[in-house]
Design an enzyme around this catalytic site. Sequence first.
Site, PDB file in Angstrom:
ATOM      1  CB  THR A  52      -2.068   7.100  -3.310  1.00 60.40           C
ATOM      2  OG1 THR A  52      -1.464   5.805  -3.343  1.00 60.40           O
ATOM      3  CG2 THR A  52      -1.161   8.115  -3.975  1.00 60.40           C
ATOM      4  CG  ASP A  73       0.125 -11.627  10.154  1.00 62.95           C
ATOM      5  OD1 ASP A  73       1.082 -11.380   9.389  1.00 62.95           O
ATOM      6  OD2 ASP A  73      -0.516 -10.737  10.746  1.00 62.95           O
ATOM      7  NE  ARG A  89      -2.831   1.090   3.286  1.00 65.96           N
ATOM      8  CZ  ARG A  89      -3.751   1.916   3.697  1.00 65.96           C
ATOM      9  NH1 ARG A  89      -4.978   1.835   3.214  1.00 65.96           N
ATOM     10  NH2 ARG A  89      -3.504   2.820   4.607  1.00 65.96           N
ATOM     11  CG  ASP A  98      -2.636 -11.255   7.811  1.00 62.30           C
ATOM     12  OD1 ASP A  98      -1.906 -12.047   7.181  1.00 62.30           O
ATOM     13  OD2 ASP A  98      -2.564 -10.016   7.672  1.00 62.30           O
TER      14      ASP A  98
HETATM   15  N1  URA Z   1      -5.819 -11.002   3.317  1.00 63.51           N
HETATM   16  C1  URA Z   1      -5.870 -11.908   4.324  1.00 63.51           C
HETATM   17  O1  URA Z   1      -4.879 -12.518   4.705  1.00 63.51           O
HETATM   18  N2  URA Z   1      -7.075 -12.126   4.908  1.00 63.51           N
HETATM   19  C2  URA Z   1      -8.190 -11.478   4.537  1.00 63.51           C
HETATM   20  O2  URA Z   1      -9.246 -11.728   5.111  1.00 63.51           O
HETATM   21  C3  URA Z   1      -8.096 -10.540   3.491  1.00 63.51           C
HETATM   22  C4  URA Z   1      -6.901 -10.320   2.902  1.00 63.51           C
END
Ligand code: URA
Length: 215
Positions: free
Chosen positions: A113, A210, A109, A207
Site C-alpha cells: 500500500t 543512517d 512502509r 537521513d
Molecule cells: N527522515 C530523515 O532521516 N531525514 C529526512 O529528511 C526525512 C525523514
Amino acid sequence: MSSLSPNVLLLEQTNQLKGLFSIIRSKDTHRSDFVFYSDRIIRLLVEKGLEQLPVETHDVQTPLDVTYEGVKFLGKICGVSIVRAGESMEQGLRDCCRSVRIGKILIQRDEETALPKLFYEKLPEDISDRYVFLLDPMLATGGSAILATEVLISRGVKPERIFFLNLLAAPEGIVAYHDKFPNIKIITGGIDPKLDAKKRIEPGVGDFGDRYYSI
Ligand code: URA
C-alpha cells in the site's frame, strides 16, 4: 509557516543552537561529531519537554538550615522511540531522568500500500498513567508519528500527556500531525522550509538514522 501554533514549541534559535545545527547539517561532518552534536540538541529537547510537566511546591532545608521554597515533579513519564532513528534519542532522556521506562514502536512502509504499517510495539503496561515523550528525530510527512500516536492513544494515553520531540520538522509534517492531534505539543529544534520531491526535509540533515548509526 507564517505563525506557529501554541502547540509547536520551537527551541530558542540561539547562536549556540545554530552552531550545533551547522555541524550536523554539514555533509562533511563525520559520524562521531554528528552523534555528539545531535546528542547535545536532543538534550535541549528533553529539557524543554520536562519543562512542560506539572510540579507541586516542595520546601527543603539547605545545609544552612534555611528553607528553600522549591518544587517537586509530579507524575510518571516514559519515552517511546520510533525505531530505528528514534532510539538515538533514548540516551538523552535517560541522562535527564534516572531509570526512565522506554517503549518502542516499529513502523515501516507497507510494500503493497506504500502506507506506514505497525510492525512491533513494546510499551510499559502502565503507559496510560504516564506522560509520554514520543521520540523521532525527523518530522517529515508525519506518517509514522501519526500512526505511533494512534497506538499510544489506543493504549489509553491522553493526548495532552503526549509530547512529540524531534530535532527538525517540515511544515507539511506539522500540519498533518496537528490535523489529527491538535492538542499534542510538538517540541522541535528547527522548522525547515519544505520537503523535497523524495519527502526529505530540505535543507535538513539527510537521513538521520543512517548518519547516526552509520550503516
Ligand atoms: N527522515 C530523515 O532521516 N531525514 C529526512 O529528511 C526525512 C525523514
